[in-house]
Design a protein around this motif. Sequence first.
Motif, short mmCIF file in Angstrom:
data_model
loop_
_atom_site.label_atom_id
_atom_site.label_comp_id
_atom_site.label_asym_id
_atom_site.label_seq_id
_atom_site.Cartn_x
_atom_site.Cartn_y
_atom_site.Cartn_z
N MET A 1 27.58 87.40 41.49
CA MET A 1 28.90 87.81 41.96
C MET A 1 30.00 87.01 41.27
O MET A 1 31.04 87.54 40.90
CB MET A 1 29.00 87.64 43.48
CG MET A 1 28.14 88.62 44.27
SD MET A 1 28.67 90.33 44.00
CE MET A 1 30.31 90.23 44.72
N PHE A 2 29.79 85.71 41.09
CA PHE A 2 30.81 84.89 40.44
C PHE A 2 30.99 85.29 38.98
O PHE A 2 32.08 85.21 38.43
CB PHE A 2 30.45 83.41 40.54
CG PHE A 2 30.54 82.88 41.94
CD1 PHE A 2 31.75 82.83 42.60
CD2 PHE A 2 29.41 82.43 42.59
CE1 PHE A 2 31.83 82.34 43.89
CE2 PHE A 2 29.48 81.94 43.87
CZ PHE A 2 30.70 81.89 44.54
N GLU A 3 29.88 85.69 38.32
CA GLU A 3 30.00 86.11 36.93
C GLU A 3 30.65 87.48 36.80
O GLU A 3 31.31 87.76 35.81
CB GLU A 3 28.61 86.12 36.29
CG GLU A 3 27.97 84.74 36.18
CD GLU A 3 26.58 84.80 35.59
OE1 GLU A 3 26.12 85.95 35.34
OE2 GLU A 3 25.96 83.74 35.38
N ALA A 4 30.45 88.33 37.79
CA ALA A 4 31.03 89.68 37.72
C ALA A 4 32.53 89.67 38.00
O ALA A 4 33.28 90.46 37.44
CB ALA A 4 30.31 90.61 38.71
N GLU A 5 32.97 88.77 38.88
CA GLU A 5 34.38 88.72 39.24
C GLU A 5 35.18 87.96 38.18
O GLU A 5 34.64 87.10 37.49
CB GLU A 5 34.57 88.05 40.60
CG GLU A 5 34.02 88.86 41.76
CD GLU A 5 34.25 88.14 43.07
OE1 GLU A 5 34.70 86.98 43.03
OE2 GLU A 5 33.96 88.73 44.13
N ALA A 6 36.45 88.32 38.09
CA ALA A 6 37.33 87.61 37.16
C ALA A 6 37.73 86.25 37.72
O ALA A 6 37.50 85.94 38.90
CB ALA A 6 38.58 88.46 36.89
N ALA A 7 38.30 85.45 36.87
CA ALA A 7 38.73 84.12 37.31
C ALA A 7 39.83 84.25 38.35
O ALA A 7 40.76 85.06 38.19
CB ALA A 7 39.22 83.31 36.12
N PRO A 8 39.77 83.49 39.43
CA PRO A 8 40.80 83.60 40.47
C PRO A 8 42.15 83.09 39.96
O PRO A 8 42.22 82.12 39.21
CB PRO A 8 40.25 82.72 41.61
CG PRO A 8 39.35 81.75 40.93
CD PRO A 8 38.75 82.48 39.76
N ARG A 9 43.20 83.75 40.39
CA ARG A 9 44.55 83.35 40.03
C ARG A 9 45.27 82.90 41.29
O ARG A 9 45.54 83.69 42.19
CB ARG A 9 45.30 84.52 39.39
CG ARG A 9 44.65 85.06 38.11
CD ARG A 9 45.43 86.22 37.53
NE ARG A 9 46.80 85.80 37.21
CZ ARG A 9 47.74 86.64 36.76
NH1 ARG A 9 47.45 87.93 36.60
NH2 ARG A 9 48.95 86.20 36.49
N THR A 10 45.57 81.63 41.37
CA THR A 10 46.23 81.06 42.53
C THR A 10 47.48 80.30 42.07
O THR A 10 47.60 79.92 40.91
CB THR A 10 45.30 80.09 43.29
OG1 THR A 10 44.88 79.05 42.39
CG2 THR A 10 44.07 80.83 43.82
N ALA A 11 48.35 80.10 42.99
CA ALA A 11 49.58 79.36 42.69
C ALA A 11 49.25 77.89 42.49
O ALA A 11 48.29 77.35 43.05
CB ALA A 11 50.59 79.54 43.82
N ARG A 12 50.08 77.23 41.70
CA ARG A 12 49.88 75.81 41.42
C ARG A 12 50.48 75.00 42.57
O ARG A 12 51.56 74.46 42.49
CB ARG A 12 50.54 75.44 40.10
CG ARG A 12 50.02 76.22 38.91
CD ARG A 12 50.77 75.85 37.64
NE ARG A 12 50.61 74.45 37.31
CZ ARG A 12 51.25 73.85 36.29
NH1 ARG A 12 52.09 74.54 35.55
NH2 ARG A 12 51.05 72.57 36.06
#
Length: 482
Positions: A1-12
């Motif tokens: 699942m982690f490989e299938a999903e894209a990198a998470p985008r979170t606020a800094r």
Amino acid sequence: MFEAEAAPRTARMLLLSACDGQQAGIERGDDPTRALLRLQLPTRPDPRSYRDWTWVSCPIALPPTIPARAVLHLPTLRIRRGEVRADLAYTHAVPKTRRTGHTVALGVDWGLNTLLSAGAARLNDEGRLTALGSGAQFRAAGVLAKQHRLRRLSEHLHAKIDHYQRLISQDADNPLAARHAVLTGELTAVSERRSHLNQALAWSAARWAVDQAIAAGATVIYLEDLRSMEARGMGRSINTRLSQQVRGQIADRMRHLAAETGIAVVTVPARDTSRRCPQCLTVLRHRKAPDRPTAAGWKWAICPDRDGCGWQGDRDMGAWRRIAARGLTHQATTVTDRAGGQMVIRSVADKLEAKAVITPAGPQASRKDRSKTGPTRRRTTRPAPRRRRAPSPTGPSGPAGKRPEGHAPTGRTRLPRAAHRHQSVTTISTPSPRLRPEGSPSSRHRPRGAALGAGFHLRAHATRPRWEIPLPDTTSGIGSLS
């Protein structure tokens, strides 16, 4: 699942509110404008043990809006323009609001062009109600005009987007698809502008109302019930303007700001608040303006009871007096709404409403009272004429001379062009028919000098030049000396 999903985008940002006391803590020192934040941060990208963590101290400058005795909570750290900002939450004790026992209240009335009209009233020991001052108004005509312009622009964009959507009809390759996307983005931007404008207006109006209550020493704010401002039966434009107002947001912000100082916010019914006189409960006559008592309108209210009351004033200024008086007399019937936890007065009792009248602060002289209050002003027997009282300024010496007082400028140094011409005695008006020689044209004679501004009257001859007047012979009667 982690490989299938894209990198998470979170606020800094770093949320410290989820940390416990072993990882972060904040405390205040002797200086009330400073606080110290201590937290554990890793010293390497892949910490493996407690030795890879270290304590970091971060001094924080507190704004003056935070009370000195407030309890600080762990903030949220974020980076803005190369600096670390802390969104800090705090808790402090405030006085508890009460439903009854109020003696000074602030009445707030909603308006269309004037957004809020407010004023304070006092309940005396003998049960008499008096107004504290003449009240004030919160005018936001510029902001409301901008709000209406953005609303019309939003409606126009909605219509164009719907039209393009019908033309495209599920065709992704249609050349109008790009325009449809541009208009959709523009509509989103306009909606955000409207939202930000409404929030700013709500906070500003609520802050103004609470400041008025604090300045008057009021412990309660009686607010007109919002359900009385329903947008129906008033025409298309008025209904739209009423429906677009941010009255709900203003009421919520007002409750939030008033709770910080222990001021209660209670809604009262709005029945007949603008229809009856605040001093005698007589049905008012609404006119267009105070200087137009016979023109029908709604802005200016006049009490028809001239002998007993005679009150007149702005319609909204009379409404806040009625709201404050009704709230103070009905405060024993204040209840807390179970749904929202708000204090409300649900109904109006006729017995209590008869006491909800504002007593004038001092005796008012009637319009029919012409009694003298001092000596008569001495008047001169020869009144000055209706003209400028100051003397005429001294003009420059020259052919223009000096003019008396009047509207014409006195600083002219040259006469008109026609006055420099040689004017002979023939510069007169049209001669009469009996003096007209035979065969002369019947066209009207136009004197050139008078037409060009020399200043001769139509029926007067010009004075002959001085050198053409013969001098009298003074030597005819003198004999020879020899």
